[in-house]
Structure formats: structure tokens, C-alpha cells
Design a protein around this motif. Sequence first.
Motif, PDB file in Angstrom:
ATOM      1  N   ALA A  20      18.302   1.062  13.211  1.00 35.91           N
ATOM      2  CA  ALA A  20      17.332   2.040  13.678  1.00 35.91           C
ATOM      3  C   ALA A  20      15.955   1.418  13.860  1.00 35.91           C
ATOM      4  N   SER A  21      15.209   1.960  14.801  1.00 33.32           N
ATOM      5  CA  SER A  21      13.821   1.545  15.007  1.00 33.32           C
ATOM      6  C   SER A  21      13.056   2.676  15.673  1.00 33.32           C
ATOM      7  N   GLY A  22      11.733   2.639  15.526  1.00 32.71           N
ATOM      8  CA  GLY A  22      10.882   3.581  16.238  1.00 32.71           C
ATOM      9  C   GLY A  22      10.665   4.922  15.573  1.00 32.71           C
ATOM     10  N   PHE A  23      11.159   5.094  14.353  1.00 32.21           N
ATOM     11  CA  PHE A  23      10.895   6.331  13.617  1.00 32.21           C
ATOM     12  C   PHE A  23      10.959   6.015  12.132  1.00 32.21           C
ATOM     13  N   THR A  24      10.495   6.970  11.322  1.00 34.77           N
ATOM     14  CA  THR A  24      10.450   6.762   9.869  1.00 34.77           C
ATOM     15  C   THR A  24      11.852   6.943   9.317  1.00 34.77           C
ATOM     16  N   PHE A  25      12.510   5.840   9.106  1.00 32.31           N
ATOM     17  CA  PHE A  25      13.939   5.828   8.799  1.00 32.31           C
ATOM     18  C   PHE A  25      14.269   6.669   7.566  1.00 32.31           C
ATOM     19  N   ASP A  26      13.473   6.533   6.512  1.00 36.21           N
ATOM     20  CA  ASP A  26      13.779   7.211   5.245  1.00 36.21           C
ATOM     21  C   ASP A  26      13.772   8.733   5.376  1.00 36.21           C
ATOM     22  N   ASP A  27      13.099   9.245   6.392  1.00 39.60           N
ATOM     23  CA  ASP A  27      12.968  10.693   6.546  1.00 39.60           C
ATOM     24  C   ASP A  27      14.203  11.345   7.148  1.00 39.60           C
ATOM     25  N   TYR A  28      15.142  10.538   7.597  1.00 41.31           N
ATOM     26  CA  TYR A  28      16.268  11.070   8.349  1.00 41.31           C
ATOM     27  C   TYR A  28      17.604  10.760   7.691  1.00 41.31           C
ATOM     28  N   ALA A  29      18.470  11.741   7.723  1.00 43.71           N
ATOM     29  CA  ALA A  29      19.876  11.474   7.439  1.00 43.71           C
ATOM     30  C   ALA A  29      20.458  10.711   8.621  1.00 43.71           C
ATOM     31  N   ILE A  30      21.355   9.809   8.325  1.00 45.40           N
ATOM     32  CA  ILE A  30      22.086   9.096   9.372  1.00 45.40           C
ATOM     33  C   ILE A  30      23.561   9.435   9.224  1.00 45.40           C
ATOM     34  N   CYS A  31      24.109   9.935  10.293  1.00 43.37           N
ATOM     35  CA  CYS A  31      25.486  10.417  10.246  1.00 43.37           C
ATOM     36  C   CYS A  31      26.311   9.753  11.347  1.00 43.37           C
ATOM     37  N   TRP A  32      27.587   9.661  11.096  1.00 45.22           N
ATOM     38  CA  TRP A  32      28.507   9.082  12.065  1.00 45.22           C
ATOM     39  C   TRP A  32      29.382  10.185  12.659  1.00 45.22           C
ATOM     40  N   PHE A  33      29.523  10.133  13.954  1.00 47.11           N
ATOM     41  CA  PHE A  33      30.397  11.033  14.685  1.00 47.11           C
ATOM     42  C   PHE A  33      31.353  10.180  15.507  1.00 47.11           C
ATOM     43  N   ARG A  34      32.431  10.790  15.948  1.00 41.31           N
ATOM     44  CA  ARG A  34      33.341  10.083  16.832  1.00 41.31           C
ATOM     45  C   ARG A  34      33.920  11.046  17.861  1.00 41.31           C
ATOM     46  N   GLN A  35      34.297  10.471  18.976  1.00 41.10           N
ATOM     47  CA  GLN A  35      34.926  11.270  20.018  1.00 41.10           C
ATOM     48  C   GLN A  35      36.091  10.490  20.607  1.00 41.10           C
ATOM     49  N   ALA A  36      37.271  11.059  20.449  1.00 41.00           N
ATOM     50  CA  ALA A  36      38.479  10.458  21.007  1.00 41.00           C
ATOM     51  C   ALA A  36      38.710  11.017  22.406  1.00 41.00           C
ATOM     52  N   PRO A  37      39.452  10.312  23.229  1.00 41.11           N
ATOM     53  CA  PRO A  37      39.715  10.787  24.593  1.00 41.11           C
ATOM     54  C   PRO A  37      40.333  12.178  24.590  1.00 41.11           C
ATOM     55  N   GLY A  38      39.753  13.077  25.366  1.00 43.83           N
ATOM     56  CA  GLY A  38      40.288  14.415  25.487  1.00 43.83           C
ATOM     57  C   GLY A  38      40.013  15.331  24.316  1.00 43.83           C
ATOM     58  N   LYS A  39      39.220  14.862  23.355  1.00 42.62           N
ATOM     59  CA  LYS A  39      38.947  15.669  22.172  1.00 42.62           C
ATOM     60  C   LYS A  39      37.447  15.907  22.030  1.00 42.62           C
ATOM     61  N   GLU A  40      37.119  16.917  21.248  1.00 40.06           N
ATOM     62  CA  GLU A  40      35.719  17.201  20.975  1.00 40.06           C
ATOM     63  C   GLU A  40      35.167  16.191  19.970  1.00 40.06           C
ATOM     64  N   ARG A  41      33.878  16.030  20.020  1.00 43.32           N
ATOM     65  CA  ARG A  41      33.229  15.159  19.050  1.00 43.32           C
ATOM     66  C   ARG A  41      33.353  15.749  17.661  1.00 43.32           C
ATOM     67  N   GLU A  42      33.591  14.906  16.667  1.00 46.17           N
ATOM     68  CA  GLU A  42      33.701  15.379  15.292  1.00 46.17           C
ATOM     69  C   GLU A  42      32.838  14.541  14.366  1.00 46.17           C
ATOM     70  N   GLY A  43      32.366  15.164  13.325  1.00 45.35           N
ATOM     71  CA  GLY A  43      31.603  14.443  12.316  1.00 45.35           C
ATOM     72  C   GLY A  43      32.524  13.644  11.426  1.00 45.35           C
ATOM     73  N   VAL A  44      32.131  12.431  11.127  1.00 51.92           N
ATOM     74  CA  VAL A  44      32.942  11.540  10.303  1.00 51.92           C
ATOM     75  C   VAL A  44      32.340  11.388   8.913  1.00 51.92           C
TER      76      VAL A  44
END
Length: 129
Positions: A24-48
Motif C-alpha cells: 500500500a501507498s498514498g494513504f495512512t495505512f494503519d487507519d485502514y483494514a485490509i481485506c482480501w476478496f476473490r472472484q472466480a469466473p462466472g461467480k460473484e466476488r466474495e470476501g476471503v
Amino acid sequence: EAQLVESGGGLVQAAGSLRLSCSASGFTFDDYAICWFRQAPGKEREGVSCGSGSGNSADYTASVKGRFTIYRDNTKNTVSLQMDHLKPEDRAVYYCAAGDVPARAIHAGIWTRYEYDYWGQGTQVTVSS
């Protein structure tokens, strides 16, 4: 300018491991949660997985619990997702995202309901059977 850059994707055999990184760059990193999402072909994005700004709270979607681990290094503005025992169904484009998500929401497992301010471009993970 705020930016998230993912790396570490690739092709791996089932039961193998990969480690994704989000820088990450360009913002105050500690202030933000960082989350991972994924999207498989033909499927909706989901939180990981999601980690709080302090790094003290983390949550995982049920299908990856016990196999994936999120790590956060606020000194390097990076979050990693260690993915072990990969399965073909883990195949997807993986994105990291930064959002103003309180730790209590992560602990409660409702972090996917929040809006995220910044997104990375995604990294492809392919798992062969």
C-alpha cells in the motif's frame, strides 16, 4: 495517490501453497483494514479474509479457515495472505482492498458489508487438480 498492488499469484498444484502480498501507498495505512476478496469466473466476488488496521483482529470465510492466514506489517505497509492446502475451487482473481472497517465488524464477520475505498488490480491464482 492511494494505491494497492497485489503480487504473488500463479499456478500451483492442489495441496500446494502460495503467498499473496498487498503493498500500500498514498494513504495512512494503519487507519485502514485490509481485506482480501476473490472472484472466480462466472461467480460473484466474495470476501476471503480481513485484518484490522492494528493487526489484532482477523476473520476468514468458512471455506478457507484453517488453510489461509492473513499477516499484516504496518512498518512496511504490507498485508500478506498465506494460502496453504490449496484446492481447485480456490482458483480466482484475488484482490486486496482498504476500508474503514472497525475491528468489531471484523470480529463479528460482517466486514464484507462495508464499502472499501481502495482496491488493487488483482492477481490470478490457479490451482490444478
